[in-house]
Design a protein around this motif. Structure first.
Motif, PDB file in Angstrom:
ATOM      1  N   ALA A   9      43.173 -20.124 -73.257  1.00  0.00           N
ATOM      2  CA  ALA A   9      42.807 -18.737 -73.569  1.00  0.00           C
ATOM      3  C   ALA A   9      43.499 -17.766 -72.605  1.00  0.00           C
ATOM      4  O   ALA A   9      43.913 -16.679 -72.999  1.00  0.00           O
ATOM      5  CB  ALA A   9      41.289 -18.558 -73.517  1.00  0.00           C
ATOM      6  N   LEU A  10      43.643 -18.163 -71.351  1.00  0.00           N
ATOM      7  CA  LEU A  10      44.359 -17.335 -70.387  1.00  0.00           C
ATOM      8  C   LEU A  10      45.816 -17.175 -70.823  1.00  0.00           C
ATOM      9  O   LEU A  10      46.356 -16.072 -70.802  1.00  0.00           O
ATOM     10  CB  LEU A  10      44.312 -17.958 -68.992  1.00  0.00           C
ATOM     11  CG  LEU A  10      45.263 -17.339 -67.965  1.00  0.00           C
ATOM     12  CD1 LEU A  10      44.879 -15.906 -67.649  1.00  0.00           C
ATOM     13  CD2 LEU A  10      45.316 -18.180 -66.713  1.00  0.00           C
ATOM     14  N   LEU A  11      46.446 -18.273 -71.236  1.00  0.00           N
ATOM     15  CA  LEU A  11      47.841 -18.189 -71.668  1.00  0.00           C
ATOM     16  C   LEU A  11      48.000 -17.295 -72.888  1.00  0.00           C
ATOM     17  O   LEU A  11      48.957 -16.527 -72.980  1.00  0.00           O
ATOM     18  CB  LEU A  11      48.394 -19.585 -71.947  1.00  0.00           C
ATOM     19  CG  LEU A  11      48.531 -20.487 -70.721  1.00  0.00           C
ATOM     20  CD1 LEU A  11      49.057 -21.854 -71.134  1.00  0.00           C
ATOM     21  CD2 LEU A  11      49.403 -19.873 -69.656  1.00  0.00           C
ATOM     22  N   VAL A  12      47.063 -17.369 -73.802  1.00  0.00           N
ATOM     23  CA  VAL A  12      47.102 -16.488 -74.970  1.00  0.00           C
ATOM     24  C   VAL A  12      46.990 -15.031 -74.510  1.00  0.00           C
ATOM     25  O   VAL A  12      47.742 -14.167 -74.956  1.00  0.00           O
ATOM     26  CB  VAL A  12      45.974 -16.845 -75.973  1.00  0.00           C
ATOM     27  CG1 VAL A  12      45.848 -15.782 -77.054  1.00  0.00           C
ATOM     28  CG2 VAL A  12      46.230 -18.221 -76.583  1.00  0.00           C
ATOM     29  N   GLU A  13      46.085 -14.775 -73.573  1.00  0.00           N
ATOM     30  CA  GLU A  13      45.861 -13.420 -73.060  1.00  0.00           C
ATOM     31  C   GLU A  13      47.121 -12.830 -72.429  1.00  0.00           C
ATOM     32  O   GLU A  13      47.398 -11.641 -72.571  1.00  0.00           O
ATOM     33  CB  GLU A  13      44.736 -13.463 -72.023  1.00  0.00           C
ATOM     34  CG  GLU A  13      44.422 -12.145 -71.364  1.00  0.00           C
ATOM     35  CD  GLU A  13      43.348 -12.281 -70.299  1.00  0.00           C
ATOM     36  OE1 GLU A  13      43.400 -11.485 -69.347  1.00  0.00           O
ATOM     37  OE2 GLU A  13      42.485 -13.168 -70.394  1.00  0.00           O
ATOM     38  N   ILE A  14      47.910 -13.663 -71.749  1.00  0.00           N
ATOM     39  CA  ILE A  14      49.102 -13.145 -71.071  1.00  0.00           C
ATOM     40  C   ILE A  14      50.376 -13.343 -71.890  1.00  0.00           C
ATOM     41  O   ILE A  14      51.482 -13.153 -71.399  1.00  0.00           O
ATOM     42  CB  ILE A  14      49.268 -13.748 -69.651  1.00  0.00           C
ATOM     43  CG1 ILE A  14      49.423 -15.267 -69.690  1.00  0.00           C
ATOM     44  CG2 ILE A  14      48.127 -13.313 -68.759  1.00  0.00           C
ATOM     45  CD1 ILE A  14      49.699 -15.899 -68.339  1.00  0.00           C
ATOM     46  N   GLY A  15      50.220 -13.724 -73.163  1.00  0.00           N
ATOM     47  CA  GLY A  15      51.359 -13.793 -74.062  1.00  0.00           C
ATOM     48  C   GLY A  15      52.100 -15.113 -74.089  1.00  0.00           C
ATOM     49  O   GLY A  15      53.209 -15.184 -74.604  1.00  0.00           O
ATOM     50  N   LEU A  16      51.486 -16.161 -73.547  1.00  0.00           N
ATOM     51  CA  LEU A  16      52.153 -17.458 -73.499  1.00  0.00           C
ATOM     52  C   LEU A  16      51.399 -18.541 -74.270  1.00  0.00           C
ATOM     53  O   LEU A  16      51.516 -19.725 -73.969  1.00  0.00           O
ATOM     54  CB  LEU A  16      52.342 -17.908 -72.039  1.00  0.00           C
ATOM     55  CG  LEU A  16      53.280 -17.046 -71.202  1.00  0.00           C
ATOM     56  CD1 LEU A  16      53.297 -17.518 -69.759  1.00  0.00           C
ATOM     57  CD2 LEU A  16      54.678 -17.045 -71.775  1.00  0.00           C
ATOM     58  N   GLY A  17      50.680 -18.148 -75.286  1.00  0.00           N
ATOM     59  CA  GLY A  17      49.899 -19.102 -76.064  1.00  0.00           C
ATOM     60  C   GLY A  17      50.739 -20.159 -76.756  1.00  0.00           C
ATOM     61  O   GLY A  17      50.260 -21.246 -77.036  1.00  0.00           O
ATOM     62  N   GLU A  18      52.009 -19.854 -77.026  1.00  0.00           N
ATOM     63  CA  GLU A  18      52.889 -20.794 -77.725  1.00  0.00           C
ATOM     64  C   GLU A  18      53.678 -21.688 -76.772  1.00  0.00           C
ATOM     65  O   GLU A  18      54.535 -22.441 -77.197  1.00  0.00           O
ATOM     66  CB  GLU A  18      53.860 -20.017 -78.619  1.00  0.00           C
ATOM     67  CG  GLU A  18      53.171 -19.139 -79.651  1.00  0.00           C
ATOM     68  CD  GLU A  18      52.260 -19.945 -80.581  1.00  0.00           C
ATOM     69  OE1 GLU A  18      52.674 -21.021 -81.034  1.00  0.00           O
ATOM     70  OE2 GLU A  18      51.124 -19.489 -80.821  1.00  0.00           O
ATOM     71  N   LEU A  19      53.397 -21.599 -75.504  1.00  0.00           N
ATOM     72  CA  LEU A  19      54.123 -22.380 -74.512  1.00  0.00           C
ATOM     73  C   LEU A  19      53.854 -23.872 -74.696  1.00  0.00           C
ATOM     74  O   LEU A  19      52.706 -24.277 -74.891  1.00  0.00           O
ATOM     75  CB  LEU A  19      53.652 -21.944 -73.118  1.00  0.00           C
ATOM     76  CG  LEU A  19      54.578 -22.145 -71.945  1.00  0.00           C
ATOM     77  CD1 LEU A  19      55.886 -21.388 -72.148  1.00  0.00           C
ATOM     78  CD2 LEU A  19      53.908 -21.674 -70.671  1.00  0.00           C
ATOM     79  N   PRO A  20      54.890 -24.706 -74.633  1.00  0.00           N
ATOM     80  CA  PRO A  20      54.681 -26.156 -74.745  1.00  0.00           C
ATOM     81  C   PRO A  20      53.779 -26.673 -73.619  1.00  0.00           C
ATOM     82  O   PRO A  20      53.754 -26.103 -72.523  1.00  0.00           O
ATOM     83  CB  PRO A  20      56.089 -26.742 -74.609  1.00  0.00           C
ATOM     84  CG  PRO A  20      57.015 -25.622 -74.897  1.00  0.00           C
ATOM     85  CD  PRO A  20      56.291 -24.358 -74.501  1.00  0.00           C
TER      86      PRO A  20
END
Length: 103
Positions: A9-20
């Protein structure tokens, strides 16, 4: 001791939700390392050794109690460092994702 959320959820919040997944782990590790560095900067070598022993034992409650007694401002240090790093990563999200697409 968990005051900060280091998850998908943190990665989604900072724009990295699609990161492998393997790169997600790098982001999580960077956050943990930066917070740890900032916390340890105010500790003596003896304090670091004592705290590492508690952390290595997996005693989260003991780690929190130790920080409360030995670094009373640790919550603010953690929150500030986390917010700074979150903003830094978010500002680079597009560039990070472009690098992934090109790889």
């Amino acid at each position: 001791m968990s005051m900060i959320r280091i998850d998908h959820a943190l990665l989604v919040e900072i724009g990295l939700g699609e990161l492998p997944e393997e790169l997600r782990q790098d982001i999580y590790s960077t956050i943990e390392l930066r917070v740890g560095e900032r916390l340890s900067a105010g500790m003596t070598d003896a304090q670091m050794a004592e705290f590492e022993k508690i952390i290595d034992s997996g005693d989260d409650a003991g780690a929190t109690a130790w920080l409360t007694a030995n670094a009373p401002d640790y919550r603010q240090i953690v929150a500030t460092t986390f917010d700074e790093l979150k903003a830094e990563i978010a500002s680079q999200a597009e560039e990070i994702l472009r690098g992934v697409d090109e790889a």
